[in-house]
Design an enzyme around this catalytic site. Structure first.
Site, PDB file in Angstrom:
ATOM      1  CG  ASP A  64      -0.428   0.371   2.496  1.00 21.28           C
ATOM      2  OD1 ASP A  64       0.812   0.490   2.610  1.00 21.28           O
ATOM      3  OD2 ASP A  64      -1.209   0.568   3.442  1.00 21.28           O
ATOM      4  CG  ASP A 100      -2.590  -4.211   7.007  1.00 23.52           C
ATOM      5  OD1 ASP A 100      -3.473  -3.901   6.189  1.00 23.52           O
ATOM      6  OD2 ASP A 100      -2.022  -3.374   7.728  1.00 23.52           O
TER       7      ASP A 100
END
Ligand SMILES: [Zn+2]
Length: 443
Positions: free
Chosen positions: A96, A258
């Site tokens: 990300d 996550d």
């Protein structure tokens, strides 16, 4: 449900000498160090997430050194994380942008094209679109109501970027799975973002901005999002800080999340530092025993400067605390003896006073209670992981990165097992339900 560990160069030195309290002089950071999957001998997660912002570059100061960032670009994420061995090929590698690293900018510093190329060239299996964090959160506003001008701008930027990102992914024929990131200021606006991402063509969504939210708030967002997208749409929670609460999120059909929480709690939580499996499907927590380095701890050093303590006395207390914990572990000192030595050194640390002057203070009594529980249970003896087996009592001592991160890595192993037990429970439940339904239909 996949547990993805958000990495931030969390490795330890396998050759660290706990008695001398140092690494070998010739140790080369990163090269000689071991990632969690190396020191444990297996991966205590289903995958790893690497943020662009952690890698860093000339625009965003990351955590990697310049040469590490260069190597990352050169050899790719799998080799850099040393996950390029056959036993780790099943692990997902999520990427990300690390939106928190540029939260104060007007626009994200990365373009969708650049990120698509980055994920593809570095060998990520999953890549998130370029989002911009929205901090406002109004749980009660309806639909697209409310939201500051700034929030709406960030909402638009995130969606425009997602649209462009998906087109880039298709254009370059990228081999990773793209995830569209949801940002919003309310459950309704998040649901709308999710709906638009699905319309663009996304089949996997990552919910951003969840870090500061409490569990009930995250749940109302998930409910709104689930109601707005097809059941086949997969959901990932980015930066899931409520990882210990994961059991209560099972009904929302989360594909993955996550977190760094089990690792970080080992040295950032006041009480819950060491995990063990608890009764049923719960986790059990222990407080680690604080024995900081007398000559490095800022608080202890302050009291030396002020003249409350002499440095040599603090060092003596430190040596006594460490010695008695090790003697206790070997069965050569009893619990009260070890606890006393630790508390004598805790008084300057927590109360900045000699033990005789504060032994009945509420803070010290509380600490004594928690330490007594840790010592009497000897949790490090109950864990079969490679770290606890090799380091014994050292893993419970709160002191420096080599002990603290080892404890964190042990927590990852316990946590991974926790997730597997929850998934197993759910699988069993589902099978039961299905067989009951089938039976009901047949009978
Ligand atoms: Zn362990």
């Amino acid at each position: 449900m996949k547990f993805i560990f958000a990495d931030s160069l969390d490795y330890v030195d396998p050759a660290f000498d706990f008695i001398a309290d140092r690494s070998p002089a010739e140790r080369q950071p990163y090269w000689d160090d071991a990632y969690p999957h190396e020191i444990l001998g297996y991966a205590p997660y289903d995958g790893v997430l690497v943020s662009r912002g952690i890698v860093g570059d000339h625009r965003v100061k990351g955590k990697y050194t310049a040469s590490q960032a260069r190597r990352f670009g050169l050899v790719g994420v799998r080799k850099f994380l040393r996950l390029d061995r056959p036993e780790f090929t099943h692990l997902d590698i999520f990427g990300d942008c690390g939106a928190f690293t540029y939260v104060n900018e007007d626009r994200p510093p990365y373009t969708p094209a650049e990120m698509a190329e980055f994920y593809d060239e570095c060998g990520f299996t999953h890549g998130c679109s370029v989002d911009h964090v929205i901090f406002d959160f109004y749980p009660a506003v309806v639909g697209m109501e409310g939201g500051s001008v700034d929030a709406k701008q960030r909402f638009d930027i995130t969606l425009e970027n997602a649209d462009q990102f998906l087109r880039e992914v298709e254009q370059i024929g990228a081999s990773f799975t793209p995830l569209g990131v949801v940002q919003g200021w309310s459950p309704g606006s998040m649901a709308e973002a999710a709906r638009r991402l699905v319309t663009m063509g996304y089949e996997y969504l990552a919910i951003g901005g969840m870090v500061p939210l409490k569990s009930p708030e995250i749940k109302i967002c998930l409910e709104a999002i689930r109601a707005a997208v097809p059941a086949s749409t997969k959901l990932h929670i980015l930066g899931f800080a409520k990882a210990d609460d994961i059991d209560s999120f099972h009904g929302y059909d989360i594909a993955s999340f996550d977190t760094t929480s089990p690792l970080i709690r080992a040295f950032k939580d006041a009480k819950k530092n060491y995990y063990l499996p608890g009764d049923g499907l719960a986790l059990r927590y222990f407080t680690s025993i604080r024995v900081p380095q007398a000559i490095e701890n800022p608080r202890l050093q302050r009291s030396v400067k002020r003249g409350t303590f002499r440095a040599e006395d603090l060092v003596r207390m430190e040596v006594a605390a460490l010695g008695s914990l090790r003697a206790f572990d070997r069965g050569e000192a009893d619990l009260d003896e070890a606890l006393h030595s630790v508390l004598v050194y805790s008084a300057p640390l927590f109360e900045e006073k000699p033990f005789e002057d504060c032994q009945n203070s509420p803070a010290l009594l509380q600490l004594a209670k928690r330490y007594r529980e840790t010592l009497s249970e000897r949790p490090w003896r109950q864990c079969p992981c490679a770290i606890c087996a090799a380091t014994s009592v050292e893993v419970i001592i709160f002191r420096g990165s080599n002990r603290n991160k080892r404890r964190g890595i042990h927590n990852l192993a316990v946590y991974k097992n926790h997730i597997e037990r929850l998934d197993l429970k759910r699988a069993v439940k589902r099978t039961d339900e299905i067989s009951r339904r089938l039976c009901a239909a047949e009978c």
